[in-house]
Design a protein around this motif. Structure first.
Motif, short mmCIF file in Angstrom:
data_model
loop_
_atom_site.label_atom_id
_atom_site.label_comp_id
_atom_site.label_asym_id
_atom_site.label_seq_id
_atom_site.Cartn_x
_atom_site.Cartn_y
_atom_site.Cartn_z
N ASN A 117 -47.32 -1.34 103.63
CA ASN A 117 -47.60 -2.77 103.74
C ASN A 117 -47.34 -3.49 102.42
N SER A 167 -45.56 -14.17 103.03
CA SER A 167 -45.06 -13.25 104.05
C SER A 167 -45.82 -11.93 103.97
N GLU A 169 -45.67 -7.98 105.75
CA GLU A 169 -44.87 -7.11 106.60
C GLU A 169 -45.36 -5.67 106.52
N TYR A 177 -39.06 -2.95 109.54
CA TYR A 177 -40.32 -3.64 109.27
C TYR A 177 -40.56 -4.71 110.32
N THR A 178 -41.81 -5.03 110.53
CA THR A 178 -42.18 -6.21 111.30
C THR A 178 -43.15 -7.04 110.46
N GLY A 179 -43.07 -8.36 110.58
CA GLY A 179 -43.91 -9.19 109.73
C GLY A 179 -44.00 -10.62 110.20
N LYS A 220 -37.32 -6.88 110.48
CA LYS A 220 -36.41 -6.71 109.34
C LYS A 220 -35.95 -5.26 109.24
#
Length: 226
Positions: A117, A167, A169, A177-179, A220
């Motif tokens: 993270n 941001s 993520e 990645y997700t965010g 991402k």
């Protein structure tokens, strides 16, 4: 224009401070453990905007971006998008549509919370070029006359603004990645129009206030360890 120069100067100053810090940290490191200058390159897709277009007939949006990360801290950001907006109830007795493209560029600083993270705090400059059109219907107060319809269409309208973005993520698989982004957009300037002013700007949002909050979801993929 003074706002634009102030923003550019702030970005240059921010770049200089963070670059100096990265160089100072690497001075004492051995050659075998020195962090590479370019630590990752990434592409992003805003899937929140894609989902919005599936469930809302009044909005169609597409947005993607790229990121270059230096010294595992400094992030250079570029975003590009397109939108068609048909806000319901934009004006009383009027139809309204705005459509165009936009881009944002900026610099951010990454903070690693743990191996999976991280947070990125950034400032960005946004620019939109678009058109808007519609028609205003003026009703006769007495009802004795037919409504008067006033169509309008404006081409190559432009706007620019600044953003402060936080941001967050999470790595879900290798370089994937997700965010989300939490943004505060501050309008610098846009082209005022008559008889009806611009209501929605692609990439910025509604012009009801000089500052507009926004929330975006993205996915991402990063190529790391250059």
């Amino acid at each position: 224009m003074n706002h634009r120069y102030t923003y550019i100067f702030s970005l240059i100053l921010f770049l200089g401070v963070v670059t100096h810090r990265g160089a100072a940290q690497s001075t004492g490191a051995s050659d075998s453990t020195r962090m590479p200058v370019l630590s990752s390159a990434s592409i992003l897709v805003d899937y929140g905007k894609l989902a919005t277009g599936l469930f809302m007939e009044s909005e169609t949006k597409y947005e993607g971006g790229v990121q270059l990360e230096f010294w595992n801290k400094l992030v250079l950001i570029g975003e590009y998008g397109m939108a068609r907006l048909e806000p319901r109830g934009a004006y009383v007795n009027a139809n309204y549509v705005s459509e165009g493209s936009y881009y944002r560029v900026g610099l951010g600083y990454k903070i690693d919370m743990n191996p999976k993270n991280n947070f990125v705090f950034s400032v960005r400059y946004g620019n939109s070029t678009y058109s808007d059109s519609g028609e205003a219907v003026i009703e006769s107060a007495s009802g004795l006359y037919d409504p008067f319809v006033l169509p309008f269409e404006r081409q190559e309208v432009s706007a620019f603004w600044t953003e402060i973005v936080m941001s967050s993520e999470r790595r879900i698989w290798k370089g994937l990645y997700t965010g989300f982004h939490v943004r505060l957009r501050v309008m610098v300037d846009y082209d005022d129009q008559a008889p009806l002013d611009v209501f929605s700007i692609p990439g910025y949002g509604r012009t009801f206030d000089k500052s507009v909050p926004a929330f975006n979801l993205y996915i991402k993929y990063s190529l790391e360890r250059f």
